[in-house]
Motif scaffolding. Structure first.
Motif, mmCIF file in Angstrom:
data_model
loop_
_atom_site.group_PDB
_atom_site.id
_atom_site.type_symbol
_atom_site.label_atom_id
_atom_site.label_comp_id
_atom_site.label_asym_id
_atom_site.label_seq_id
_atom_site.Cartn_x
_atom_site.Cartn_y
_atom_site.Cartn_z
ATOM 1 N N ALA A 147 -4.964 -8.062 -4.425
ATOM 2 C CA ALA A 147 -5.075 -7.236 -4.133
ATOM 3 C C ALA A 147 -6.655 -7.560 -3.480
ATOM 4 O O ALA A 147 -7.568 -7.619 -4.116
ATOM 5 C CB ALA A 147 -5.535 -6.024 -4.829
ATOM 6 N N THR A 170 -3.442 -5.434 0.729
ATOM 7 C CA THR A 170 -2.528 -6.659 -0.228
ATOM 8 C C THR A 170 -1.625 -8.210 -0.042
ATOM 9 O O THR A 170 -0.903 -7.952 1.450
ATOM 10 C CB THR A 170 -1.907 -6.192 -1.380
ATOM 11 N N LYS A 208 -2.334 -2.283 2.369
ATOM 12 C CA LYS A 208 -3.170 -1.831 1.742
ATOM 13 C C LYS A 208 -4.097 -3.202 1.003
ATOM 14 O O LYS A 208 -3.862 -3.253 -0.173
ATOM 15 C CB LYS A 208 -1.818 -1.976 0.193
#
Length: 126
Positions: free
Chosen positions: A23, A78, A76
């Motif tokens: 992340a 990620t 996200k």
């Protein structure tokens, strides 16, 4: 602040699977190449895989081709590393790293990445 948070490591038997996550925050995701490196005890750090979110081009080390798959969720920020058919020799601390896309010429070279996460331990038992 730039942050890369690696997670998903653990203990798995040979032949099993794990999914690592990286992340990221603090930079524009599409301006960077995101990579995974690993370091086993007593060994040098080696590249595993890299991913360019902006054109979805990926790179894999020969040792993981056909077993690992890298992907991203741009919403996200990620990057994921799906690891299948794990082997004891995959045991290592796995690090995610980010490098500016204009400066990452050789994605397998750790020197080209400027931000690093803290690492997540993957242990594969035989």
């Amino acid at each position: 602040d730039v942050q890369l948070q690696a997670s998903g490591g653990g203990l798995v038997q040979a032949g099993g699977s794990l999914r690592l996550s990286c992340a990221t925050s603090g930079f524009t995701f599409d301006d960077y190449v995101i990579a995974w490196f690993r370091q086993a005890p007593g060994k040098e750090r080696e590249d595993v895989s890299s991913y360019r979110p902006f054109d979805r081009i990926s790179h894999y080390a020969d040792s993981v081709k056909g077993r690992f798959a890298i992907s991203s969720d741009s919403a996200k920020n990620t990057v994921f590393l799906q690891m299948n058919s794990l082997k004891p020799e995959d045991t290592a601390v796995y690090y995610c790293a980010a490098g500016r896309k204009a400066f990452v010429i050789w994605p397998n070279r750790s020197e080209e990445y400027i931000y690093w996460g803290q690492g997540t331990l993957v242990t594969v038992s035989s």
